[in-house]
Scaffold this active site. Structure first.
Site: not given
Ligand code: UT7
Length: 328
Positions: A113, A255, A285
């Protein structure tokens, strides 16, 4: 020593759109969750048969037109991408041929990225030394072909796009120049975001396919924390290096990965979100394409204007990061 200026910009989003509602039908997710946790509402997806170099071509033609230059005026092509047409040869070589350039230097670079920031920095060095006058830098991805549409944590994030800049040698005394570029990488954090299969470490095999190792794999929460930390550090470095206080920056173009990441970075400087470009609601993204696409959108929509001071910052797999301070 010469200086470089941004002489032309352009971008391209494929026609086909994948909305959050479409994703609701593919994985267990909701429009509300995606919007709240990322800010993304839709992303554009390349059509069947449309490759990364095709996206590059559209964005590059627009940037050349904006610069008032012809393909034969370009001295070098740099394409930042992690989803090129083929493993070999480079997408930049395909682009050189499709544009009808001379047989100029053309290469891809992999900084994920941060690819566009890396590309502009490289182009800037070649212009500063007097080696080249006009360099085409493109950030382009067709990442949706490398995303597992059963993995809800990654498939909601990524989209396809291309953004291009022509950098040209500035006239003596021109103030509308690239002031600084700073690049970083921390390979100790390489495994947080990878595409594990298909390279020399893990060649393509049935095992790779069965275990979906030919798709992007990400530790989202760790990436999130590092993204905020590194982009904030990069902004600080650019501002201190140029002795420019944040209030003298007209726009930050970060970004476009996650709106919450962008808000957290702005918050570290008490930088108002009204002066931060956010376009990820439309694109998701788009990795190396995200900054030039957001920049182009902001110019076309009357936000960024010629003569303004702009700070760009990126982070990505590697983990790579960087910044550019420029007067547009
Ligand atoms: O260019 C670099 C590329 N990558 C990035 O920039 C990614 C950076 N990270 C993020 O943007 C975030 O970490 C995410 C959007 C990927 C995830 O958001 P988060 O607020 O960090 O969620 P989390 O990983 O803390 O997960 C919270 C909950 C989990 O469920 P439990 O374990 O609390 O029951 C996940 O399983 O949200 C769940 N979850 C979802 N729920 C609905 C994860 N993805 C999804 C989804 N829909 N798509």
């Amino acid at each position: 020593m010469f200086r470089s200026r941004v002489s032309g910009i352009g971008s391209y989003l494929p026609e086909k759109v994948l909305t959050n509602q479409d994703l609701e039908k593919m994985v267990e997710t909701s429009d509300q969750w995606i919007v709240e946790r990322t800010g993304i509402e839709r992303r554009h997806i390349a059509a069947e048969g449309e490759a990364t170099s095709d996206l590059c071509l559209q964005a590059s033609r627009r940037a050349l037109e904006d610069a008032g230059l012809k393909p034969e005026d370009i001295d070098m092509i740099v394409v930042g991408t992690v989803s090129g047409d083929r493993q070999m040869p480079s997408t930049a070589c395909y682009l050189q041929s499709k544009l009808g350039c001379r047989n100029i230097v053309a290469f891809d670079l992999n900084a994920a990225c941060s690819g566009f920031i890396y590309g502009v920095s490289i182009a800037d060095q070649f212009i500063r030394t007097g080696m080249y006058k006009n360099v085409l830098v493109v950030g382009a991805e067709v990442l949706h072909r490398f995303v597992n549409y059963q993995d809800r944590e990654t498939c909601i994030l990524f989209g396809d796009a291309a953004g291009a800049w022509v950098l040209s040698r500035a006239q003596d005394g021109d103030k509308q120049v690239i002031a600084s570029t700073h690049l970083h990488a921390d390979g100790d954090l390489a495994d947080l975001l990878t595409l594990p299969g298909g390279g020399s470490a893990m060649p393509q095999s049935q095992y790779v396919i069965d275990n979906k190792l030919n798709y992007v794999s990400m530790r989202g929460r760790e990436i999130f924390k590092n993204a905020v930390r590194t982009m904030a550090l990069c902004c600080k470095e650019a501002l201190e290096h140029n002795q420019v206080p944040p209030e003298n920056v007209d726009w930050i173009v970060p970004h476009q990965a996650n709106k919450r990441i962008i808000e957290a970075v702005a918050d570290q400087f008490k930088f108002p979100m009204e002066r931060v470009i956010v376009y990820l609601q439309e694109t998701g993204n788009t990795s190396a394409a995200s900054i030039p696409v957001a920049f182009d959108w902001a110019v076309k929509n009357g936000k960024i204007k010629r003569g303004q001071t702009i700070l760009l910052t990126a982070f990505g797999a590697g983990l790579t990061s960087g910044s550019i301070l420029l007067r547009y």
